[in-house]
Design an enzyme around this catalytic site. Structure first.
Site, PDB file in Angstrom:
ATOM      1  N   GLY A 604       0.843  -1.179   0.000  1.00 37.96           N
ATOM      2  CA  GLY A 604       0.000   0.000   0.000  1.00 37.96           C
ATOM      3  C   GLY A 604       0.882   1.233   0.000  1.00 37.96           C
ATOM      4  N   GLY A 606       0.710   5.763   0.325  1.00 41.42           N
ATOM      5  CA  GLY A 606      -0.152   6.890   0.622  1.00 41.42           C
ATOM      6  C   GLY A 606       0.655   8.157   0.735  1.00 41.42           C
ATOM      7  CE1 TYR A 608       2.023   7.580   7.287  1.00 38.58           C
ATOM      8  CE2 TYR A 608       4.401   7.528   7.362  1.00 38.58           C
ATOM      9  CZ  TYR A 608       3.198   7.032   7.755  1.00 38.58           C
ATOM     10  OH  TYR A 608       3.159   5.994   8.621  1.00 38.58           O
ATOM     11  CB  VAL A 611       1.980  -0.154   4.002  1.00 35.99           C
ATOM     12  CG1 VAL A 611       1.852  -1.202   5.094  1.00 35.99           C
ATOM     13  CG2 VAL A 611       1.380   1.149   4.459  1.00 35.99           C
ATOM     14  CE  LYS A 625       0.444   4.056   8.602  1.00 32.90           C
ATOM     15  NZ  LYS A 625      -0.276   4.648   9.723  1.00 32.90           N
ATOM     16  CG  ASP A 721      -8.995   9.589   9.292  1.00 37.04           C
ATOM     17  OD1 ASP A 721     -10.088   9.922   8.770  1.00 37.04           O
ATOM     18  OD2 ASP A 721      -7.969   9.347   8.637  1.00 37.04           O
TER      19      ASP A 721
END
Ligand SMILES: *[C@@H]1O[C@H](CO)[C@@H](O)[C@H](O)[C@H]1NC(C)=O
Ligand SMILES: *[C@@H]1O[C@H](CO)[C@@H](O)[C@H](O)[C@H]1NC(C)=O
Ligand SMILES: *[C@@H]1O[C@H](CO)[C@@H](O)[C@H](O)[C@H]1NC(C)=O
Ligand SMILES: *[C@@H]1O[C@H](CO)[C@@H](O)[C@H](O)[C@H]1NC(C)=O
Ligand SMILES: *[C@@H]1O[C@H](CO)[C@@H](O)[C@H](O)[C@H]1NC(C)=O
Ligand SMILES: *[C@@H]1O[C@H](CO)[C@@H](O)[C@H](O)[C@H]1NC(C)=O
Length: 934
Positions: A604, A606, A608, A611, A625, A721
Site C-alpha cells: 500500500g 499513501g 506519507y 506500507v 509503515k 479518522d
C-alpha cells in the site's frame, strides 16, 4: 492461543447399554473423575454420586457398571482431553461436540478405544487407523493441522468420514502412493474434506467404480491438477463440490453420474469445452462459474435439466440464444448467466417456473426481451437492449430488485432462554430457502416435538461459501430453561440420525453456549479460584517482563539509542517516547524481513510513504509503515503514534509490534491483518460478500475497539479518522480499528473538549466538529455512524455526488415495514442474501449516530450494547461468532480472489490506507452538509 473447538463424537454399538444402576467399575469411575477435574462447566449432576448409580448426565452404563456412552454435546464445557479417556474401554459413544472451550491435542490413547465404532475430534493421530470398527468418523470444525494420515485407509467399515473445517494440509493419501489410503474405503459414502488447506493433485486411483460415495465435498481447498476421470465412474454420487480450488485442464466425462444432484466446479482454472451434462437429469444445483472454458454456444443439455433449481454459469463464454424451455423447468429458482455473450431475444415464455426468483443475465449481448410481465426480478444491466431509451430506466436495466424478499421472521419464536443451534447445510440444491423452509420446519418439529412442541424458530441465511445456515431456536415449555438432560436428549442432531428433506443435502450441527443456570454462585467460585492462580502467574510474568525490559533497554541504549535522535529533525519533541511492550527494530532487521523493501513487498502507499509486508524471524507477519523523507508525518506525530499504539491493547484495535527510528527513517511495525479493509470487503474488491450477520459482527467489533479508546484508554483517545478504510479484517473476519496517526490525547481539557485544526476525512467528518472545531468523542461517533450506513448501503459515503447521510435520510420511509424505504439505496448483496434481522433497530442506531447535534448521539459504549442486544435477540452470540465454526470464515472462504491468505496477490490488496487520511479544512466541504439540517 485460541483453543480449537473440539467436536468429538464416537459411536459404538449401543447394544446392551442400559441405565441399570450397577456399581460403577472402579477403573471407569477413576477415569471419569480424572476427566472431570480437567473440565469446567460439567453438568450439575457430575460428582454427586458414583457415575452409574444415579447416572451422571450424559453417561450410560452397562449391567457390569462399565461406562458405554459419554454424550456431552453442547454442555458449554471447557478444558482438555487426557489419556484417561483410553481407560474407558467399553465406551461406544463419545460425543463432545459443541463445547467451544474444550480443546487441545487429541490424545493418542483415543486410538486404543478399539471398540469404538465412530468418533469426532483434536491433530489427527495416526493411531485412529486402528479403530477398525469405526463406521462414523467426524472430526469436523476443529483446528486440526498436519496431513491426513494414510492409516485412515484401514477404517474399512467407515461410511462417514468428515474432516471438514480444519487446517489440514498435504495431499490425499492413496494406497498407491502410501501403503494405505482413502481409496480403500470402499464402504464410505461421505468424503467431507471441505474448508481445509489440502493440496496437490487428486490421483486417479483415489476413486473407483466399486466405491459407494454419495458426497464428495472437496471445496475450499488448494487442490491443483486435473479432476480425475475416475470420479465420473461412481454411480452413487449425489453431491460433487470441487469449487474454489486450483483445478485445471478439461473436466472429465460425468455423464454416468445420473444420480448427481449438486455439481459445483466454480472458481477453478478449468479449461477446454464446458462440461457436457447430457443425460444428467437429477441435477438440481449446478455452478461452473469463473473458469477458463472455451467459448461455446448454449449447450443442448440445457433442455435435459428437468430437476434444476439453481443454475449458475457466470463468465463461462456462453453465446447464442437461451432456449425458452430452460425457464419452464418446474423447480427452477435462480438462473445466473451473467458475464457471457448471450445474444438475440430473451424469451422466457409464458410457462415459467412458479418458483422462479432471480434471472440474472447482466453483461451479455441481449438485444430484446419478449416476456417478463409477471416476473420482476430480472437483471439485464450491461446488455445492448438497455441502451434503448425506452428500456434504460426500467428496473431490469437499473439493477433494482423490485420483488420483496421474503420475511425472515416467519418462523421466529421468543422466550427468555432459547436453546439455539445452527445446522449448516453444505450443499443445498436451492437458492431461495424460504420456499423450502416450511418443509424443514415440519420435519424438525417432528424430531424435536417431545421437547419443544410448537416452539421452534428457524432463522436461515447463506454464508460466504453458499453453505446454508439455519439457526434453530427452541423454547422450553412450562419451564424457564432446558436442563442438561433435555439438551442432551433433544438437540443432539450430531449423529446424522436426523434426516432433513433431501434437497437440503449434507449437514452438521453446532450448538450455541447455553445458560443452564444463573451465572452466580458456581461462576463466582470458579472466578476466585482461577483468579488466584492467574495472580501467581501474573506476578511471575511481571517480574520476568521487568527484568527483560531492563535488559533490552540497556541493550538499546548501548547499541543504538533511537531516542537520542528524536530531536535531530530540528523539532523539540521532548523526552523519549513512553512505550509499553512495543519493540524497537533496527533498520537492518526491517530490511531483512522485507527483502530490502522490495517493490513486490509493498502492499500500500499513501501520502506519507509506503506500507510493506514483512516476516519477522519468529515467523510473525507484519505490516511496516515506512514514511518517506519530508512526509507530512513529522517526528512529533510519529512519536505520538507509537506512544499511543504501544499503550492500547484490545482485540479490536490493530496492535503495534514495534517501530524503527534510525538514520532518518521512521517506521511503524504493525501486526499484519490479512483480509484487507472493510471498504474493500464492502465494495467487493476482495471477492468477499458480507452477509448481514457478519456486518453486525464487524460493526460490533469496531464499536468495541472505539469504545475502548474512548473509555478505557488512559488518557482517553479520540480516533479522529474513523472510516471504513481504517477498519481492517483479520482471517477470522474480526474487525480491527487501525491508524491512530491523527488521534489526540484527551488530557488537559476540563469539558473533555479540545480545540484543534479540523482533521478527518471527507464524508466522515462530524458537521458540528467542523463548524465549532470542538473535538469530542462524539465526533468519532458521527464518523462511526457513517460507517454503519456504509454497511447498509455498500457504497462509499460520497458517491455519484450523493452524500450517504443525506441519501438515507431522504429515502427513509417508516411506513415501509421491511426496508424503511431503503430498498433502492441498500446494498444489493444484502437484498440477495436476505436475513436482515434487527434491521430497523440497526438503522435507528446508525441514524442516532449521525445526529447533527453531538449530544443527541449515543456513546460508543451504548452503541456496543445496542448492537449486542440486536444480535442476541436474533440468536447470534456476539462474543463467539468467530470461534464457532458455523460462523468462522477463513480467508479461504472468498468466492473469488486469492485463496492463500498470505499469497502475494492478497497482500497487494490488503493495505493500510494512507490515501486521503488527512483532510485539512480549508474552506472545502461537501455541499451536502447543508442537508443535515432538519
Ligand atoms: C465390518 O462390518 C462387517 C459387517 O458388519 C463385520 O462383519 C466386520 O467384522 C467389520 N469389520 C471390522 C474390521 O470391524
Ligand atoms: C503419501 O504419498 C505422497 C506421494 O508420494 C507423499 O507426498 C506423501 O508425503 C505421503 N504421505 C505420507 C503420510 O506418507
Ligand atoms: C459410463 O458407463 C458406460 C456403461 O456402463 C461405460 O461403458 C462407460 O465406460 C462409462 N463411462 C465412464 C466415463 O466411466
Ligand atoms: C455430450 O454427451 C452426449 C452423451 O454422452 C453426446 O451424445 C454428445 O454428443 C455430447 N455433446 C458434446 C457437445 O460433446
Ligand atoms: C448470436 O451469436 C452467434 C454466435 O456467437 C451468431 O451465430 C448469431 O447469429 C447471433 N445471433 C444474433 C441474433 O445476433
Ligand atoms: C440423542 O441422544 C439420545 C440418547 O443419548 C438418543 O436416544 C436420541 O436418539 C438422540 N437423538 C438423536 C436425534 O440422535
Amino acid at each position: 492461543m485460541r483453543k480449537g473447538q473440539l467436536l468429538l463424537l464416537l459411536l459404538l454399538f449401543a447394544a446392551g447399554s442400559t441405565t441399570a444402576s450397577a456399581k460403577t467399575d472402579p477403573q471407569d469411575e477413576a477415569a471419569l473423575r480424572s476427566l472431570m477435574k480437567r473440565w469446567k462447566n460439567v453438568p450439575a449432576s457430575w460428582g454427586k454420586s458414583s457415575p452409574c448409580d444415579m447416572p451422571w448426565d450424559g453417561i450410560l452404563c452397562d449391567e457390569n457398571g462399565r461406562v458405554t456412552s459419554l454424550n456431552l454435546f453442547g454442555m458449554g464445557m471447557g478444558g482438555t482431553l487426557s489419556d484417561d479417556i483410553g481407560s474407558l474401554t467399553e465406551l461406544t459413544i463419545l460425543d463432545l461436540s459443541s463445547n467451544r472451550d474444550l480443546g487441545g491435542p487429541l490424545p493418542a490413547a483415543i486410538g486404543k478405544l478399539f471398540k469404538l465404532e465412530s468418533f469426532f475430534s483434536g491433530p489427527v493421530p495416526s493411531e485412529l487407523g486402528n479403530l477398525s470398527q469405526l463406521t462414523f468418523f467426524a472430526l469436523n470444525s476443529n483446528k486440526l493441522t498436519g496431513s491426513i494420515p494414510p492409516s485412515l485407509g484401514k477404517l474399512s467399515n467407515v461410511t462417514w468420514l468428515d474432516l471438514a473445517d480444519n487446517q489440514l494440509t498435504g495431499p490425499l493419501p492413496t494406497s498407491r502412493d502410501n501403503r494405505t489410503g482413502l481409496d480403500q474405503l470402499l464402504n464410505a459414502q461421505h468424503f467431507h474434506f471441505n474448508r481445509n488447506m489440502l493440496e496437490g493433485s487428486i490421483p486417479d486411483s483415489l476413486f473407483s467404480s466399486s466405491m459407494h460415495l454419495k458426497h464428495i465435498l472437496f471445496d475450499l481447498n488448494r487442490f491443483t491438477g486435473q479432476i480425475p476421470a475416475s470420479i465420473g465412474a461412481i454411480p452413487s454420487l449425489t453431491v460433487l463440490r470441487l469449487n474454489n480450488n486450483g483445478f485445471m485442464g478439461p473436466v472429465p466425462a460425468l455423464n454416468n453420474l445420473t444420480n448427481l444432484q449438486v455439481l459445483m466446479l466454480s472458481n477453478n482454472k478449468l479449461s477446454g469445452p464446458i462440461p457436457n451434462l447430457t443425460g444428467m437429469g437429477s441435477l438440481e444445483n449446478v455452478d461452473i462459474s469463473n473458469n477458463s472454458f472455451d467459448p461455446s454456444n448454449v449447450p443442448s443439455w440445457f433442455s435435459d435439466l428437468k430437476s434444476i433449481m439453481t443454475l449458475t454459469m457466470q463468465s463461462v463464454g456462453l453465446s447464442g440464444q437461451l432456449p425458452q424451455k430452460l425457464f419452464s423447468f418446474p423447480q427452477l429458482q435462480h438462473l445466473v448467466l451473467s458475464d457471457n455473450e448471450l445474444n438475440g431475444t430473451l424469451d422466457m415464455g409464458n410457462n415459467m417456473s412458479k418458483h422462479l426468483d432471480l434471472v440474472d443475465i447482466q453483461n451479455n449481448k441481449i438485444t430484446s426481451v419478449t416476456v417478463y410481465n409477471s416476473f420482476k426480478n430480472l437483471k439485464l444491466e450491461g446488455n445492448p437492449l438497455c441502451n434503448d431509451s425506452l428500456l434504460s430506466d426500467t428496473s431490469p436495466c437499473m439493477g433494482l430488485q423490485t420483488e420483496a424478499p421474503p420475511q425472515p421472521y416467519q418462523f421466529d419464536v421468543q422466550c427468555a432462554y432459547p436453546f439455539i443451534e445452527t445446522i449448516v447445510f453444505r450443499a443445498p440444491s436451492f437458492a431461495n430457502v424460504f420456499e423450502y423452509l416450511p418443509e424443514l420446519q415440519k420435519n424438525l418439529s417432528k424430531q424435536l416435538n417431545s421437547c419443544t412442541p410448537n416452539w421452534l424458530g428457524l432463522v436461515p441465511y447463506f454464508d460466504e461459501d453458499a453453505y446454508l445456515n439455519v439457526n434453530i431456536k427452541a423454547c422450553p415449555v412450562k419451564q424457564k430453561r432446558f436442563n442438561y438432560s433435555q439438551v442432551l436428549n433433544c438437540f443432539n442432531l450430531t449423529r446424522q440420525t436426523y434426516k432433513p428433506p433431501e434437497m437440503y443435502g449434507p449437514y452438521y450441527v453446532n450448538a450455541h453456549p447455553y445458560a443452564f443456570h444463573d451465572k452466580t454462585s458456581r461462576a463466582v467460585l470458579i472466578g476466585i479460584v482461577t483468579g488466584s492462580v492467574l495472580l501467581v502467574v501474573g506476578l511471575t510474568l511481571v517480574v520476568f517482563y521487568a527484568v527483560n525490559q531492563k535488559k533490552r533497554a540497556q541493550r538499546l541504549v548501548s547499541i543504538n539509542n533511537p531516542f537520542a535522535s528524536w530531536g535531530s529533525l530540528g523539532e523539540d519533541i521532548g523526552a523519549a517516547p513512553q512505550l509499553k511492550s512495543a519493540k524497537f527494530f533496527s533498520l537492518e532487521e526491517l530490511k531483512l524481513c522485507t527483502n530490502d523493501f522490495r517493490e513486490i513487498n509493498a502492499i500500500g502507499a499513501g501520502g506519507y510513504g509506503t506500507v510493506y509486508r514483512g516476516k519477522l524471524p519468529d515467523g510473525q507477519l507484519v505490516a511496516i509503515k515506512r514514511s518517506k523523507e519530508g512526509s507530512m508525518q513529522g517526528g512529533l506525530e510519529f512519536k505520538t503514534e507509537i506512544e499511543l499504539l504501544s499503550r492500547v491493547h484490545h482485540n479490536n484495535l490493530v496492535g503495534l509490534v514495534g517501530f524503527c527510528f534510525e538514520k532518518g527513517e521512521k517506521m511503524l511495525v504493525y501486526e499484519f491483518i490479512p483480509n484487507g479493509t472493510l471498504s474493500e470487503a464492502l465494495y467487493g474488491m476482495k471477492g468477499i460478500q458480507l452477509d448481514w450477520s457478519r456486518r453486525l459482527k464487524i460493526a460490533l467489533d469496531s464499536a468495541k475497539g472505539l469504545a475502548y479508546l474512548h473509555d478505557h484508554a488512559n488518557p482517553p483517545i479520540i480516533h479522529r479518522d474513523v472510516k471504513s478504510t481504517n477498519i481492517l479484517l483479520n482471517e477470522k473476519m474480526t474487525a480491527k480499528v487501525s491508524d491512530f496517526g491523527l488521534s489526540l490525547l484527551v488530557t488537559d481539557s476540563e469539558e473533555g473538549q479540545l480545540c484543534t485544526n479540523v482533521k478527518g476525512t471527507l464524508g466522515y467528518l462530524d458537521p458540528e466538529y467542523y463548524m465549532t472545531q470542538q473535538l469530542t468523542a462524539k465526533s468519532d461517533v458521527y464518523s462511526f455512524g457513517v460507517v454503519l450506513l456504509e454497511l447498509i448501503v455498500g457504497k462509499p459515503p460520497i458517491h455519484n455526488n450523493k452524500y450517504i447521510v443525506r441519501e438515507v435520510k431522504m429515502a427513509l420511509d417508516e411506513d415501509d415495514g421491511t426496508h424503511y424505504g431503503l430498498k433502492d439505496v441498500m446494498d444489493p448483496v444484502l437484498q440477495k442474501i436476505g436475513g436482515l434481522f434487527g434491521f430497523p433497530r440497526f438503522l435507528k442506531l446508525a441514524l442516532q449516530c449521525v445526529e447533527e447535534v453531538a449530544t443527541a448521539r449515543p456513546s460508543m459504549n451504548s452503541i456496543v450494547r445496542e448492537i449486542e442486544a440486536i444480535m442476541l435477540d436474533n440468536g447470534l452470540t456476539p462474543g463467539s461468532m468467530s470461534t464457532s465454526s458455523s460462523f468462522s470464515i477463513e480467508s479461504r472462504t472468498m468466492k473469488v480472489g486469492p485463496k492463500h491468505p498470505y499469497s502475494s496477490s492478497s497482500m497487494s490488496t490488503s493495505t493500510f490506507d494512507m490515501d486521503s487520511r488527512a483532510f485539512e479544512y480549508s474552506g472545502v466541504f461537501p455541499s451536502s452538509h447543508g442537508s443535515l439540517k432538519p
